[in-house]
Write an enzyme that holds these catalytic residues in place. Sequence first.
Site, PDB file in Angstrom:
ATOM      1  N   CYS A   1       0.797  -1.235   0.000  1.00  0.00           N
ATOM      2  CA  CYS A   1       0.000   0.000   0.000  1.00  0.00           C
ATOM      3  C   CYS A   1       0.826   1.281   0.000  1.00  0.00           C
ATOM      4  CB  CYS A   1      -1.033  -0.013   1.124  1.00  0.00           C
ATOM      5  SG  CYS A   1      -0.540  -0.803   2.647  1.00  0.00           S
TER       6      CYS A   1
ATOM      7  N   ARG B   1       7.734 -10.808   5.356  1.00  0.00           N
ATOM      8  CA  ARG B   1       7.490 -10.541   6.772  1.00  0.00           C
ATOM      9  C   ARG B   1       8.180 -11.608   7.615  1.00  0.00           C
ATOM     10  NH1 ARG B   1       1.036  -8.891   6.426  1.00  0.00           N
ATOM     11  NH2 ARG B   1       1.321  -7.310   4.796  1.00  0.00           N
TER      12      ARG B   1
ATOM     13  N   GLN C   1       0.634 -11.155  -2.635  1.00  0.00           N
ATOM     14  CA  GLN C   1      -0.739 -10.709  -2.411  1.00  0.00           C
ATOM     15  C   GLN C   1      -1.388 -10.308  -3.734  1.00  0.00           C
ATOM     16  OE1 GLN C   1       0.208  -7.558   0.501  1.00  0.00           O
ATOM     17  NE2 GLN C   1      -1.072  -8.679   1.942  1.00  0.00           N
TER      18      GLN C   1
ATOM     19  N   ASP D   1      -3.063  -7.878  -4.521  1.00  0.00           N
ATOM     20  CA  ASP D   1      -3.353  -6.611  -3.869  1.00  0.00           C
ATOM     21  C   ASP D   1      -3.918  -5.598  -4.852  1.00  0.00           C
ATOM     22  OD1 ASP D   1      -3.410  -5.244  -1.518  1.00  0.00           O
ATOM     23  OD2 ASP D   1      -1.246  -5.241  -1.200  1.00  0.00           O
TER      24      ASP D   1
ATOM     25  N   HIS E   1      -5.485  -1.254  -4.662  1.00  0.00           N
ATOM     26  CA  HIS E   1      -5.875  -0.086  -3.871  1.00  0.00           C
ATOM     27  C   HIS E   1      -6.676   0.848  -4.748  1.00  0.00           C
ATOM     28  CE1 HIS E   1      -2.429  -1.795  -1.691  1.00  0.00           C
ATOM     29  NE2 HIS E   1      -3.158  -1.459  -0.634  1.00  0.00           N
TER      30      HIS E   1
ATOM     31  N   LYS F   1     -12.117  -3.294   8.626  1.00  0.00           N
ATOM     32  CA  LYS F   1     -12.055  -4.260   7.531  1.00  0.00           C
ATOM     33  C   LYS F   1     -13.374  -5.025   7.418  1.00  0.00           C
ATOM     34  CE  LYS F   1      -8.736  -6.675   9.400  1.00  0.00           C
ATOM     35  NZ  LYS F   1      -7.780  -7.791   9.500  1.00  0.00           N
TER      36      LYS F   1
ATOM     37  N   HIS G   1      -8.390  -0.786   0.444  1.00  0.00           N
ATOM     38  CA  HIS G   1      -7.446  -1.889   0.266  1.00  0.00           C
ATOM     39  C   HIS G   1      -8.271  -3.151   0.027  1.00  0.00           C
ATOM     40  CE1 HIS G   1      -4.218   0.367   2.693  1.00  0.00           C
ATOM     41  NE2 HIS G   1      -5.336   1.015   2.988  1.00  0.00           N
TER      42      HIS G   1
END
Length: 649
Positions: free
Chosen positions: A336, A365, A383, A385, A387, A471, A517
């Site tokens: 992000c 991570r 991910q 992902d 946005h 979320k 997100h």
Amino acid sequence: MIQITLPDGSVKNYDKGTTPMQVAQSISEGLARNVLSASFNGKIIETSTPLTIDGSLILYTWNDEEGKKAFWHSSAHILAQAIEEMYPNVKLTIGPAINNGFYYDIDFNGNAISEKDFPEIEKKMLEIARGKYEFKLREVSKADALSYYKGKNEFKTELIENLQDGEITFCDHSTFTDLCRGGHLPNTGFIKAVKLLSIAGAYWRGDENKPQLTRVYGISFPKQKDLTEYLTLLEEAKKRDHRKLGKELELFTFSNKVGQGLPLWLPKGAALRERLKQFLRKAQKQAGYEQVVSPHIGHKDLYVTSGHWEKYGKDSFQPIATPNEGEEYLLKPMNCPHHCEIYNSRPWSYKDLPKRFAEFGTVYRYEQSGELHGLTRVRCFTQDDAHIFCTPEQLDAEFKNVIDLVLYVFGSLGFENFTAQVSLRDPENPSKYIGSNENWEKAENAIINAAKEKGLNYVIETGEAAFYGPKLDFMVKDALGRSWQLGTIQVDYNLPERFDLWYKGSDNELHRPVMIHRAPFGSMERFVAILLEHTAGNFPLWLIPEQAIILSISEKYEKYAQKVLHLLENSDIRTLIDNRNETIGKKIREAETKKIPYILVVGEEEEKNGMISVRKHGGENLGTLSVEDFAQLVNNEVNEAIKSFKNNV
């Protein structure tokens, strides 16, 4: 008198000091026999706690998650008592309920324990349970609590030192006492069946620099029948373990030389991943997303700006220093902040919004080695992902569109049983979050309203929000009834402020965009693992790396087998060939083990007539077909599946 609001919404008057159990008895004796725990005004309490003010009471049974939680937490107390009585000088630490069962972390202080000892411990636990000892919670002063454990248990002492007077409670049952916050059964007699499952090492408080403890896992039930059914399910789960299936189906592997928690995708697994990516990319393109790419590292200041360094920096891979320039970079822990800077690369007008940036971005991570687990807990994952940067007026429609996309993904892959979880901040712990109360309230209300308007079956969980925003998480049940978190959508007013993002409105003034997100898969690794276990490796035909395998009866028919292969490849049927000098029976058995949907046998008769003998995975014989008819059969099956899940969204 006090007024109690009951679970059915009715309000009744009770004497001050009435307990939840007495309320249950006033409703029905049947309910009272089955009540395991309770909550009052949103706080978990004992069924024996006197109620002294007006409020809302919920009574939990075995059918409720909170009921199971109390059941398994109480069972952890009984496990601790049994071990304390059987093994001298052990030191107890913590024993929580988990999703399926409970564990207790124990310093055995030199005592040896193995799974061979489980039957005797289980026997002792059931002996304690049959005593029907009442669980009694009592408040203890900090001084008395420290005195109780002084010189006997440094672990409990450390826990108490971090607590304040007024928030320390002990739980007593039988001759056993433990430091505990509460949430217990009325008495031990509810526990009728116990099974200890495994032993593992665990560092005290998850810190590798602190003592290693022994973690004993177990599960318990109110009926022996329930335990028997669970153990049967456990055996099925072992057969479906994604680590086992991933190896058998040649999808992925791990190497200690590469490093723990860093998966290596083999050709078949890479093909599966790529097909999932293509599937989602196509859906995203139709929904107006644009693909972007960001680097695998980022300047430390990027994550300081986003707030991720403050919240997670100590638990992440540590900064990489540049050799001569004195700068620090991080392995990218999330996408992000990068996407915020992509948005920031040029000015925007309200006419340009929404902007939807999507990326299959790999992030890193640090997870402790003891917490790594196949593909579900790794140190490197990709991910799906995206946005979305939109105006506040566009937020509702954009959020609902993302819900539709998530449902499309679930429907196409056979995940039909799910609950939406609205994950909100914990108002009692504001330091966990960034941003103003006003922004949080707007974001939380947007999610709740969207969930209602889309008709989702949703629950609200306080304290489960991300640090930057609330979320909507999707909790999916797999074929074995296990619950997994798959897919998430988050509303964020805070990162646009931290990154100073703007767009020019119709009033010619600058305004902040709202950021959404979203990740329908969550991560490619975890999604594949869960899909593997959900399907037992029998992937949907449109997704599976190999849709058919051609088995030649002998070397004489290799040329014809190659001809069939080319014809099927021209029809976009993913096919491989097995020309090994093995018996046809062995080839079929191995193809079944690899879970290939269609097995095509070619020999003298098939070559002579230009046909193939078709067998489905599982043993169903479809007879002899032409190559063209078989290709049509496969393509029809794929197209019908796609049409079906499109119609169901």
